[in-house]
Design a protein around this motif. Structure first.
Motif, PDB file in Angstrom:
ATOM      1  N   GLY A   1      -3.463   2.826  -2.883  1.00 12.34           N
ATOM      2  CA  GLY A   1      -3.900   2.061  -1.447  1.00 12.34           C
ATOM      3  C   GLY A   1      -2.871   0.645  -1.554  1.00 12.34           C
ATOM      4  O   GLY A   1      -2.118  -0.096  -2.440  1.00 12.34           O
ATOM      5  N   VAL A   2      -3.808  -0.604  -0.631  1.00 12.74           N
ATOM      6  CA  VAL A   2      -3.490  -1.835  -0.848  1.00 12.74           C
ATOM      7  C   VAL A   2      -4.124  -2.306  -2.229  1.00 12.74           C
ATOM      8  O   VAL A   2      -5.065  -2.264  -2.389  1.00 12.74           O
ATOM      9  CB  VAL A   2      -3.728  -2.539   0.029  1.00 12.74           C
ATOM     10  CG1 VAL A   2      -3.502  -4.325  -0.429  1.00 12.74           C
ATOM     11  CG2 VAL A   2      -3.363  -2.101   1.239  1.00 12.74           C
ATOM     12  N   THR A   3      -3.402  -2.554  -3.189  1.00 14.43           N
ATOM     13  CA  THR A   3      -3.215  -3.117  -4.747  1.00 14.43           C
ATOM     14  C   THR A   3      -3.733  -4.623  -4.980  1.00 14.43           C
ATOM     15  O   THR A   3      -4.077  -5.269  -5.902  1.00 14.43           O
ATOM     16  CB  THR A   3      -3.369  -2.014  -5.820  1.00 14.43           C
ATOM     17  OG1 THR A   3      -1.863  -2.189  -5.703  1.00 14.43           O
ATOM     18  CG2 THR A   3      -4.110  -0.777  -5.276  1.00 14.43           C
TER      19      THR A   3
ATOM     20  N   GLY B   1       0.825  -1.018  -0.114  1.00 14.20           N
ATOM     21  CA  GLY B   1       0.174   0.524  -0.104  1.00 14.20           C
ATOM     22  C   GLY B   1       1.335   1.069  -0.186  1.00 14.20           C
ATOM     23  O   GLY B   1       0.716   2.763   0.597  1.00 14.20           O
TER      24      GLY B   1
END
Length: 94
Positions: A41-43, A35
């Protein structure tokens, strides 16, 4: 692949350089897992990072074979070299 793309130096260069592209995708996936891009963000997941690492490994095997070498032989030599580096000099400790 050789039939479609040829086997000249330009094609071999592209196959070797493909490793850099794949490594970049690993880096992007790892950044996505952590992230570290605040906008996104967290992908990514660990499984996706692992899949990208597998792409790197597969691409390296293709490049080795494209050089006219046997990938298994090259990997075996590499594994032996690493093993010798990490193995205790006096043999196994009991």
């Amino acid at each position: 692949m050789d039939a479609a793309n040829g086997t000249g130096d330009a094609e071999l260069t592209c196959r070797v350089l493909k490793l850099t592209e794949e490594a970049g995708e690993v880096a992007g996936a790892w950044i996505g897992l952590l992230g570290q891009n605040p906008r996104k963000g967290v992908t990514h997941t660990r499984d996706e990072v692992a899949a990208e690492l597998a792409d790197v490994a597969f691409t390296a095997l293709v490049a080795i074979e494209s050089l006219g070498l046997d990938a298994r032989t090259v990997l075996d030599r590499c594994a032996a070299k690493v093993h010798d580096r990490i193995a205790p000099a006096d043999g196994p400790v009991s």
